[in-house]
Design an enzyme around this catalytic site. Structure first.
Site, PDB file in Angstrom:
ATOM      1  N   LYS A 157       0.844  -1.205   0.000  1.00  9.39           N
ATOM      2  CA  LYS A 157       0.000   0.000   0.000  1.00  9.39           C
ATOM      3  C   LYS A 157       0.875   1.250   0.000  1.00  9.39           C
ATOM      4  O   LYS A 157       2.092   1.193   0.188  1.00  9.39           O
ATOM      5  CB  LYS A 157      -0.907  -0.007   1.227  1.00  9.39           C
ATOM      6  CG  LYS A 157      -0.149   0.067   2.541  1.00  9.39           C
ATOM      7  CD  LYS A 157      -1.071   0.072   3.740  1.00  9.39           C
ATOM      8  CE  LYS A 157      -0.270   0.149   5.044  1.00  9.39           C
ATOM      9  NZ  LYS A 157      -1.119   0.261   6.231  1.00  9.39           N
ATOM     10  N   TYR A 183      15.254  30.063   7.726  1.00 12.83           N
ATOM     11  CA  TYR A 183      14.115  30.775   8.288  1.00 12.83           C
ATOM     12  C   TYR A 183      14.107  30.728   9.815  1.00 12.83           C
ATOM     13  O   TYR A 183      14.329  29.675  10.417  1.00 12.83           O
ATOM     14  CB  TYR A 183      12.804  30.176   7.783  1.00 12.83           C
ATOM     15  CG  TYR A 183      12.502  30.427   6.326  1.00 12.83           C
ATOM     16  CD1 TYR A 183      12.567  31.709   5.796  1.00 12.83           C
ATOM     17  CD2 TYR A 183      12.122  29.385   5.492  1.00 12.83           C
ATOM     18  CE1 TYR A 183      12.269  31.941   4.454  1.00 12.83           C
ATOM     19  CE2 TYR A 183      11.823  29.601   4.156  1.00 12.83           C
ATOM     20  CZ  TYR A 183      11.893  30.880   3.642  1.00 12.83           C
ATOM     21  OH  TYR A 183      11.601  31.103   2.323  1.00 12.83           O
ATOM     22  N   ARG A 215     -10.253   0.189  15.854  1.00 14.42           N
ATOM     23  CA  ARG A 215     -10.127   0.947  14.614  1.00 14.42           C
ATOM     24  C   ARG A 215     -11.056   0.261  13.611  1.00 14.42           C
ATOM     25  O   ARG A 215     -12.267   0.262  13.792  1.00 14.42           O
ATOM     26  CB  ARG A 215      -8.659   0.969  14.164  1.00 14.42           C
ATOM     27  CG  ARG A 215      -8.321   2.045  13.155  1.00 14.42           C
ATOM     28  CD  ARG A 215      -6.840   2.064  12.825  1.00 14.42           C
ATOM     29  NE  ARG A 215      -6.402   0.835  12.165  1.00 14.42           N
ATOM     30  CZ  ARG A 215      -5.184   0.644  11.686  1.00 14.42           C
ATOM     31  NH1 ARG A 215      -4.269   1.592  11.800  1.00 14.42           N
ATOM     32  NH2 ARG A 215      -4.853  -0.486  11.085  1.00 14.42           N
ATOM     33  N   HIS A 225      -5.900  -7.092  13.405  1.00 17.38           N
ATOM     34  CA  HIS A 225      -4.654  -6.321  13.387  1.00 17.38           C
ATOM     35  C   HIS A 225      -4.235  -5.998  14.811  1.00 17.38           C
ATOM     36  O   HIS A 225      -5.071  -5.626  15.648  1.00 17.38           O
ATOM     37  CB  HIS A 225      -4.846  -5.037  12.583  1.00 17.38           C
ATOM     38  CG  HIS A 225      -3.561  -4.361  12.196  1.00 17.38           C
ATOM     39  ND1 HIS A 225      -2.628  -4.971  11.410  1.00 17.38           N
ATOM     40  CD2 HIS A 225      -3.075  -3.140  12.494  1.00 17.38           C
ATOM     41  CE1 HIS A 225      -1.601  -4.149  11.228  1.00 17.38           C
ATOM     42  NE2 HIS A 225      -1.844  -3.031  11.880  1.00 17.38           N
ATOM     43  N   CYS A 232      13.438  23.916   4.802  1.00 18.78           N
ATOM     44  CA  CYS A 232      12.540  24.725   3.969  1.00 18.78           C
ATOM     45  C   CYS A 232      11.794  23.822   2.986  1.00 18.78           C
ATOM     46  O   CYS A 232      12.002  22.619   2.939  1.00 18.78           O
ATOM     47  CB  CYS A 232      13.343  25.777   3.217  1.00 18.78           C
ATOM     48  SG  CYS A 232      14.406  26.777   4.273  1.00 18.78           S
ATOM     49  N   MET A 233      10.928  24.403   2.190  1.00 14.98           N
ATOM     50  CA  MET A 233      10.144  23.609   1.255  1.00 14.98           C
ATOM     51  C   MET A 233      11.025  22.879   0.244  1.00 14.98           C
ATOM     52  O   MET A 233      10.757  21.726  -0.102  1.00 14.98           O
ATOM     53  CB  MET A 233       9.129  24.481   0.512  1.00 14.98           C
ATOM     54  CG  MET A 233       8.219  23.691  -0.420  1.00 14.98           C
ATOM     55  SD  MET A 233       7.034  24.715  -1.315  1.00 14.98           S
ATOM     56  CE  MET A 233       5.953  25.257   0.013  1.00 14.98           C
ATOM     57  N   ASP A 234      12.088  23.544  -0.215  1.00 16.53           N
ATOM     58  CA  ASP A 234      12.882  23.005  -1.305  1.00 16.53           C
ATOM     59  C   ASP A 234      14.356  22.820  -0.959  1.00 16.53           C
ATOM     60  O   ASP A 234      15.130  22.418  -1.821  1.00 16.53           O
ATOM     61  CB  ASP A 234      12.818  23.941  -2.523  1.00 16.53           C
ATOM     62  CG  ASP A 234      11.405  24.375  -2.838  1.00 16.53           C
ATOM     63  OD1 ASP A 234      10.575  23.495  -3.106  1.00 16.53           O
ATOM     64  OD2 ASP A 234      11.130  25.589  -2.785  1.00 16.53           O
ATOM     65  N   ARG A 292       1.503 -10.861   7.474  1.00 15.43           N
ATOM     66  CA  ARG A 292       1.322  -9.678   6.639  1.00 15.43           C
ATOM     67  C   ARG A 292       2.386  -8.625   6.935  1.00 15.43           C
ATOM     68  O   ARG A 292       2.073  -7.539   7.443  1.00 15.43           O
ATOM     69  CB  ARG A 292      -0.056  -9.039   6.865  1.00 15.43           C
ATOM     70  CG  ARG A 292      -1.260  -9.928   6.660  1.00 15.43           C
ATOM     71  CD  ARG A 292      -2.546  -9.098   6.738  1.00 15.43           C
ATOM     72  NE  ARG A 292      -2.571  -8.218   7.887  1.00 15.43           N
ATOM     73  CZ  ARG A 292      -3.111  -8.519   9.065  1.00 15.43           C
ATOM     74  NH1 ARG A 292      -3.676  -9.695   9.264  1.00 15.43           N
ATOM     75  NH2 ARG A 292      -3.094  -7.631  10.052  1.00 15.43           N
TER      76      ARG A 292
END
Length: 404
Positions: free
Chosen positions: A42, A276, A142, A174, A332-334, A230
């Site tokens: 998955k 930042y 769950r 599970h 940071c993002m990048d 599993r």
């Protein structure tokens, strides 16, 4: 694993060793020699690529594949056309494409009373009996049929089986705390599962497979292996938690190496803030290196380094000369920054490895692994590998061959 060259201008890449996945499956089969093995693929194979990971798992001896969603199951069946393997899907909601799943020969999960009617309707539309696994809630609270609802669900399932609309081929549950050795819930859930099997048996159901063991139970609880295990994260070479040791303790090795290269190297004076928020301030005249990956690529922002604690570990360089440094300042993002020190010899273009196939720097390795990043970010290795973004290309290596 011999890594392919990182010389095409790509800011970063994730190299997936398919042989490691196959070898991990063989190791898992050794842990559960009397049970079949379902490789859980998955979430795009935990970030490794669903179809390549599935093929590698089958090569290692998996006879089942598990996914969460209907879309994953249908894509898996289409991509593995003709393969002799069972596919189970377990996270379904009202209105799911049950007829399509039945036509595709996907085993479907009934985890709530409502699902029986929808599965039966899908089977009638498909013109063939549905293969069903009943999921019972044994204490995770769950998914799964509650204990109080199970007698009626089992009775109705038996009636639908008798009418030819479905066949109950599996019963499963599970575990909540299998990665915590000795946790009292493990024994309670095992007892509850055996009680559920008795209830389904009293209703006349005779499943082909009973399954309860996840990765942790596959590695450490042979009494819970039943007919099928599993494993998920263990397929990709990780121990489920630090409490269970390191991958090598179980014959596993991480399959993914996430690497980039320095995009810029420059001098920064003592007392300067970095990135930042200036979480990190240089303590001396130093050299910093810019790595062009960030949280937009899946690097956790919580692994920033500064006054709150050390950042995520990055190996600078390759081979015996590599040294492990920590992220300096905010992720940071990048991009992220490393403090290379005043005597740094690194140059723009040098390779850096965020994590790779090792037991990790906490155990003396010269390359971090995903667990090291999980420790820095306050999370688990599952999240580190699964969250790598789509803009990080996956490169697959098998028996020396490299392919996209």
């Amino acid at each position: 694993m011999n890594l392919p060259p990182l010389d095409d201008g790509t800011p970063a890449q994730a190299v997936v060793d398919l042989d490691a996945i196959s070898d991990n499956l063989r190791a898992l089969r050794g842990h559960a020699p009397s049970s079949d093995v379902m490789a859980v693929v998955k979430a795009d194979g935990y970030g490794h690529g669903m179809l390549p990971a599935a093929r590698a798992a089958l090569a290692g001896g998996a006879t089942w594949l598990g996914v969460a969603t209907a879309a994953e199951a249908l894509a898996l069946r289409a991509g593995l056309s003709g393969a002799d393997v069972r596919v189970l899907v377990w996270l379904l909601t009202p209105g799911a494409p049950f007829a399509d799943l039945v036509r595709a020969d996907v085993d479907v999960t009934v985890a709530a009373p409502w699902a029986l009617d929808e599965v039966a309707a899908g089977a009638r539309a498909a013109g063939r009996a549905a293969r069903v696994h009943l999921k019972v809630d044994t204490g995770l609270s769950r998914g799964g049929v509650a204990a109080g609802d199970l007698p009626e669900v089992a009775r109705r399932a038996a009636a639908l089986e008798a009418s030819g609309e479905l066949s109950v081929v599996g019963v499963f549950s599970h575990l909540a705390c299998a990665d915590e050795p000795g946790h009292p819930s493990i024994a309670r859930q095992a007892t509850a599962f055996d009680a559920a099997l008795a209830v389904t048996g009293d209703a006349g159901l005779r499943p082909e497979v009973r399954h309860l063991a996840n990765s942790a139970a596959t590695l450490t609880l042979p009494e819970l292996h039943y007919d099928l295990v599993r494993p998920g994260i263990a397929v990709y070479g990780f121990a489920p938690s630090p409490a269970l040791g390191v991958p090598g303790d179980h014959g596993l090795r991480p399959a993914m190496t996430f690497r980039s290269r320095l995009a810029n190297v420059k001098q920064v004076a003592a007392g300067e803030g970095v990135s930042y928020g200036h979480l990190y301030t240089t303590s001396q005249d130093t050299t910093v290196g810019l790595v062009p990956v960030g949280y937009g690529d899946g690097v956790p922002r919580h692994a920033s380094g500064g006054s709150a604690g050390p950042g995520g570990p990055v190996a600078v360089g390759q081979g015996p000369g590599a040294r492990v440094l920590r992220v300096a300042g905010r992720v940071c993002m990048d991009q992220l920054v490393l403090d290379l020190g005043p005597d740094a010899a690194e140059r723009a273009g040098d390779v850096v490895t965020l994590f790779g196939s090792s037991d990790g720097v906490a155990h003396g390795a010269d390359v971090p692994n995903a667990q090291d990043w999980a420790d820095a970010a306050g999370t688990i290795s599952y999240e580190i590998v699964t969250r790598l973004g789509a803009r990080v290309p996956r490169v697959y290596v098998s028996e020396g061959d490299v392919h996209q």
